[in-house]
Scaffold this motif. Sequence first.
Motif, PDB file in Angstrom:
ATOM      1  N   PRO A  80      -6.210  71.178 -60.607  1.00  0.00           N
ATOM      2  CA  PRO A  80      -6.561  71.926 -59.400  1.00  0.00           C
ATOM      3  C   PRO A  80      -7.011  73.341 -59.775  1.00  0.00           C
ATOM      4  O   PRO A  80      -6.488  73.937 -60.719  1.00  0.00           O
ATOM      5  N   THR A  95      -7.726  76.367 -52.645  1.00  0.00           N
ATOM      6  CA  THR A  95      -7.521  75.424 -53.737  1.00  0.00           C
ATOM      7  C   THR A  95      -8.551  74.302 -53.689  1.00  0.00           C
ATOM      8  O   THR A  95      -8.776  73.706 -52.641  1.00  0.00           O
ATOM      9  N   ARG A  97      -9.494  70.619 -55.294  1.00  0.00           N
ATOM     10  CA  ARG A  97      -8.842  69.494 -55.985  1.00  0.00           C
ATOM     11  C   ARG A  97      -9.561  69.175 -57.301  1.00  0.00           C
ATOM     12  O   ARG A  97     -10.733  69.509 -57.473  1.00  0.00           O
ATOM     13  N   PRO A  98      -8.857  68.496 -58.199  1.00  0.00           N
ATOM     14  CA  PRO A  98      -9.467  68.115 -59.477  1.00  0.00           C
ATOM     15  C   PRO A  98     -10.631  67.137 -59.291  1.00  0.00           C
ATOM     16  O   PRO A  98     -10.684  66.406 -58.306  1.00  0.00           O
ATOM     17  N   GLY A 101     -13.461  68.591 -56.263  1.00  0.00           N
ATOM     18  CA  GLY A 101     -13.325  69.727 -55.353  1.00  0.00           C
ATOM     19  C   GLY A 101     -14.556  70.625 -55.385  1.00  0.00           C
ATOM     20  O   GLY A 101     -15.107  70.901 -56.441  1.00  0.00           O
TER      21      GLY A 101
END
Length: 115
Positions: A80, A95, A97-98, A101
């Motif tokens: 992340p 944030t 996401r991995p 994202g």
Amino acid sequence: MRLRTAAVAAFGALALVLTVPGSACAAEGEFQYTYTGLDGAPRIAVLEDPENGECVTLPEVADPGAGSPAHSPRNRTDAPAVVFTEPDCAGDSFTLRPHTGHGSERLKLRSVLFL
């Protein structure tokens, strides 16, 4: 005899596993963002395999008084990514996401932290 050989082999394997250093704490992959170059044209920058847990102030937009922040981040790392509106991981955050994202031109950033 077989039991002793198996025990020695198992102990040797365990010792080898414990002595091999772990992999570096880096987010594997690319983090991409867009910023405005000195000529006013959009430019794309990439961070390759950035370190986890270390704040990265984006060098092209580090000085808030010198230009506009970066935008349109793409997190293609396996961790992340928390993007911040100010240098040194300060200000508002978001944030990503991995792997997939991303943010639009409206998501402004000057620094990023990988978790």
